[in-house]
Design a protein around this motif. Structure first.
Motif, PDB file in Angstrom:
ATOM      1  N   SER A  77      -3.549   0.303  -4.337  1.00 32.99           N
ATOM      2  CA  SER A  77      -3.200   0.633  -2.945  1.00 32.99           C
ATOM      3  C   SER A  77      -4.325   1.421  -2.276  1.00 32.99           C
ATOM      4  O   SER A  77      -4.697   1.153  -1.134  1.00 32.99           O
ATOM      5  N   VAL A  87      -4.100  18.175  -3.939  1.00 34.26           N
ATOM      6  CA  VAL A  87      -5.217  17.313  -4.355  1.00 34.26           C
ATOM      7  C   VAL A  87      -6.210  17.172  -3.200  1.00 34.26           C
ATOM      8  O   VAL A  87      -5.832  16.836  -2.083  1.00 34.26           O
ATOM      9  N   ILE A  93       0.843  -1.203   0.000  1.00 34.93           N
ATOM     10  CA  ILE A  93       0.000   0.000   0.000  1.00 34.93           C
ATOM     11  C   ILE A  93       0.881   1.256   0.000  1.00 34.93           C
ATOM     12  O   ILE A  93       0.592   2.231  -0.691  1.00 34.93           O
ATOM     13  N   ALA A  94       1.985   1.185   0.742  1.00 33.67           N
ATOM     14  CA  ALA A  94       2.840   2.362   0.906  1.00 33.67           C
ATOM     15  C   ALA A  94       3.487   2.808  -0.399  1.00 33.67           C
ATOM     16  O   ALA A  94       4.051   3.910  -0.469  1.00 33.67           O
ATOM     17  N   THR A  95       3.384   1.993  -1.464  1.00 27.99           N
ATOM     18  CA  THR A  95       3.932   2.444  -2.752  1.00 27.99           C
ATOM     19  C   THR A  95       3.247   3.723  -3.214  1.00 27.99           C
ATOM     20  O   THR A  95       3.807   4.475  -4.003  1.00 27.99           O
ATOM     21  N   PHE A  96       2.055   4.010  -2.703  1.00 28.97           N
ATOM     22  CA  PHE A  96       1.404   5.240  -3.150  1.00 28.97           C
ATOM     23  C   PHE A  96       2.038   6.493  -2.543  1.00 28.97           C
ATOM     24  O   PHE A  96       1.679   7.604  -2.910  1.00 28.97           O
ATOM     25  N   ASP A  97       3.023   6.287  -1.678  1.00 29.27           N
ATOM     26  CA  ASP A  97       3.765   7.448  -1.179  1.00 29.27           C
ATOM     27  C   ASP A  97       4.598   8.101  -2.290  1.00 29.27           C
ATOM     28  O   ASP A  97       5.027   9.244  -2.167  1.00 29.27           O
ATOM     29  N   GLU A  98       4.828   7.328  -3.403  1.00 30.56           N
ATOM     30  CA  GLU A  98       5.612   7.880  -4.519  1.00 30.56           C
ATOM     31  C   GLU A  98       4.875   9.005  -5.233  1.00 30.56           C
ATOM     32  O   GLU A  98       5.477   9.810  -5.923  1.00 30.56           O
ATOM     33  N   LEU A  99       3.532   9.016  -5.112  1.00 27.41           N
ATOM     34  CA  LEU A  99       2.739  10.012  -5.836  1.00 27.41           C
ATOM     35  C   LEU A  99       2.821  11.372  -5.158  1.00 27.41           C
ATOM     36  O   LEU A  99       2.763  11.460  -3.932  1.00 27.41           O
ATOM     37  N   ASP A 100       2.938  12.412  -5.971  1.00 31.29           N
ATOM     38  CA  ASP A 100       2.879  13.770  -5.440  1.00 31.29           C
ATOM     39  C   ASP A 100       1.413  14.194  -5.381  1.00 31.29           C
ATOM     40  O   ASP A 100       0.763  14.361  -6.415  1.00 31.29           O
ATOM     41  N   LEU A 101       0.893  14.323  -4.183  1.00 27.93           N
ATOM     42  CA  LEU A 101      -0.530  14.624  -4.021  1.00 27.93           C
ATOM     43  C   LEU A 101      -0.759  16.037  -3.494  1.00 27.93           C
ATOM     44  O   LEU A 101      -1.839  16.346  -2.974  1.00 27.93           O
ATOM     45  N   ARG A 160      -7.116  10.925  -1.550  1.00 24.04           N
ATOM     46  CA  ARG A 160      -6.536  11.845  -2.546  1.00 24.04           C
ATOM     47  C   ARG A 160      -6.177  11.092  -3.823  1.00 24.04           C
ATOM     48  O   ARG A 160      -6.367  11.604  -4.927  1.00 24.04           O
ATOM     49  N   TYR A 178      -1.364   2.749  -8.318  1.00 23.12           N
ATOM     50  CA  TYR A 178      -1.615   3.276  -6.975  1.00 23.12           C
ATOM     51  C   TYR A 178      -3.090   3.157  -6.593  1.00 23.12           C
ATOM     52  O   TYR A 178      -3.443   3.203  -5.419  1.00 23.12           O
ATOM     53  N   ARG A 226      -4.534   9.818   2.467  1.00 26.90           N
ATOM     54  CA  ARG A 226      -3.782   9.707   1.217  1.00 26.90           C
ATOM     55  C   ARG A 226      -4.582   8.912   0.176  1.00 26.90           C
ATOM     56  O   ARG A 226      -4.624   9.276  -1.005  1.00 26.90           O
TER      57      ARG A 226
END
Lengths: 95, 473
Positions: free
Chosen positions: B294, A48, A37-45, B366, B291, B363
């Protein structure tokens, strides 16, 4: 990563009993999933806005009128235990 | 006569009954006998006789109903031990709408517990076998519904889709499955999994049946504040061409690792069929798609952890006796829930807990916004997004049960639409080594008529015949 103590804390919040022999395997499974799940930390949000609900609901209010509901005996029928027209549960303090 | 009956689509059967060429009792008994002799474990309950049913446009053609729906006086167990034997005091609006249109309940179908799963192996009532190969899964979570329709044990079935639970089993079983626009179908009486994602829809033998079924499913319901009126009537599709239609293929997603060669070949052949019908095929990107998975596996468990708090041994279902109230709660939930449901409750509770809320749930919400806006941007220039429905054909029973994450990856192509609340259909695109492959067609919110039209044209061009999965007539 989630360790045994954290897992026990979360299980407590979820009102879910876990046995000693379930703790390590459950913690390992949850850690694997949380790492993915933490792979979504790569996204710049930045900037948003969050989405809680996709639709536009603008007509959700009804007129405030008394309407029939389930009869009490029907609502109580599937309960594991009833007494005096109510749901019966064990005492919070114990026997 | 029984082979002729079996060969009728649901829409054809309804028409034959309306003309007086077929008795509704005869049709019901045909399917009741087949459902009662189900060897796939697709059904958890089968009617003993035809219930009193009303005259209506569905003509008495019976429906199989996923066990997630409450049906008054009929066991509604949601695939869970915690609801063993539970008979609700009321019927879900979706089911009531179909009954009011003339479709009596044939039976209740097996599913992953509380709709959490992609293989139907998370059912307390045992796994379901795929009628194309009984050593393989039917997909999930509406696995019983899909297997029942594919095996010809039911004319059509009602299922639910939260992250792909109608589309993926429809694909793996070689039938049609439609996930509606979020809110188009009432959720009242549908046992809740993830309320902002849950949608009810049809699993059928062909696209026309899906349209007929869906026509009677949609509608605003005062008992579900998130339901909306569908802006136009649902038409029976007649399209035979795709002239002027643009199909967008998310290239990076479809060319990614993990997609089987046979699935890719079938998908390419379907695109060629679409071009032959006049469609233009273009490439697009959904950069957030990886993503999205996730985000889904935070949002769905988070909502589930809240929704499933109601199973506490007080009002219905299992109770494990204990000496105090708290122990009754925790022991009932320990014994009543299966492993996958517990995993999701724990993930969801963790993601919502103090200190982690922003990093996970905030997160994820978003990411959901990003996914929806990327799909919306694609629909500015394309009519539909098309993908394979599932990266693989039906996998073997037991093959993925030891690895929850591998199971989650089954939903890679279906989850973006769930997060965006947009409608999507899966239709069979052909076979790969004798197993069905599904094609997913997704459009913007409330584009179901256009999706059904395009699916109808492609269905005719592809010419898939699923009758070999009907068990011996």
């Amino acid at each position: 990563m989630i360790d045994r103590d954290e897992l026990l804390h979360v299980a407590r919040l979820a009102r879910l009993a876990l046995r000693d022999d379930e703790l390590d395997s459950t913690a390992a499974e949850l850690s694997t999933i949380l790492d993915h799940i933490a792979t979504f930390d790569e996204l710049d949000l930045g900037g948003v806005e969050p989405t809680a609900h996709v639709g536009d609901v603008d007509d959700s209010l009804r007129t405030d009128e008394v309407r029939a509901s389930l009869p009490r005996d029907v609502a109580l029928a599937p309960a594991p235990a009833v007494r005096d027209d109510g749901f019966l549960v064990p005492s919070p303090q114990g026997e | 006569m029984s082979e002729e009956l079996q060969a009728l689509s649901a829409a054809d059967a309804a028409a034959a009954i309306a003309k007086g060429d077929l008795g509704r009792g005869e049709l019901f008994e045909h399917y009741r006998a087949r459902a009662a002799s189900d060897e796939l474990n697709a059904f958890t309950w089968v009617a003993e006789s035809m219930p009193d049913s009303v005259d209506g446009p569905l003509g008495g053609v019976p429906i199989a109903v996923k066990d997630l729906f409450c049906t008054e006086g009929i066991p509604s167990q949601a695939g869970s031990k915690i609801l063993a034997g539970y008979c609700p005091p009321y019927t879900a609006t979706a089911v009531a709408n179909l009954e009011a249109a003339g479709a009596p309940i044939l039976g209740k179908t097996n599913q992953d517990e509380f709709a959490m799963g992609s293989s139907n192996e998370n059912s307390a009532y045992g796994p379901v076998q795929n009628p194309w190969d009984r050593s393989r899964v039917p997909g999930g979570s509406s696995g019983g519904s899909a297997a029942a329709v594919a095996a010809g044990l039911a004319p059509w079935a009602l299922g639910t889709d939260t992250g792909g639970s109608i589309r993926q089993p429809a694909a793996l079983c070689g039938i049609v499955g439609l996930k509606p626009t979020y809110g188009a179908v009432s959720r009242y009486g549908m046992i809740a999994f993830a309320s902002s994602l849950d949608s009810a829809g049809p699993l059928t033998r062909n696209v026309t049946d899906a349209a007929l079924f869906y026509r009677h499913l949609v509608g605003r319901d005062s008992a579900d504040a998130t339901s909306v009126s569908f802006p136009e009537p649902i038409a029976l599709p007649t399209s035979e061409r795709l002239d002027g239609i643009t199909l967008a293929v998310p290239a990076a997603l479809v060319d990614g690792d993990g997609i089987e060669a046979g699935v890719r070949d079938s998908f390419e052949a379907a695109l060629e069929s679409a071009r032959g019908l006049g469609a233009t095929v273009v490439s697009c990107e959904i950069p957030s798609a990886p993503y999205a998975l996730s985000a889904y596996y935070v949002i769905a468990p988070a909502e589930a952890s809240s929704n499933l708090a109601r199973f506490d041994g007080v009002r219905y279902g299992l109770r494990v006796d204990a000496t105090n109230l708290d122990a009754m709660y925790t022991e009932t939930r320990h014994d009543g829930f299966g492993d996958e449901v517990k995993r999701r409750i724990l993930i969801g509770t963790y993601a919502l807990s103090s200190g982690y809320y922003d990093a996970y749930y905030g997160r994820a919400q978003r990411v959901r916004t990003v996914v929806a806006s990327e799909l919306s941007a694609i629909f500015q220039t394309a009519d539909f997004i098309v993908t394979p429905t599932s990266p693989t054909v039906a996998f073997g029973l037991g093959e993925r049960t030891a690895d929850p994450l591998a199971m989650y990856l089954s939903d890679l192509f279906t989850i973006p639409m769930s997060l965006a609340g947009t409608p999507a259909i899966s239709i069979p695109s052909g076979l790969s080594d004798g197993l069905p492959v599904g094609l997913q067609i997704c459009g913007p919110a409330f584009s179901e008529n256009r999706i059904l039209g395009a699916a109808h044209a492609l269905e005719r061009a592809i010419g898939f015949d699923g009758s070999s999965a009907w068990s011996a007539l």
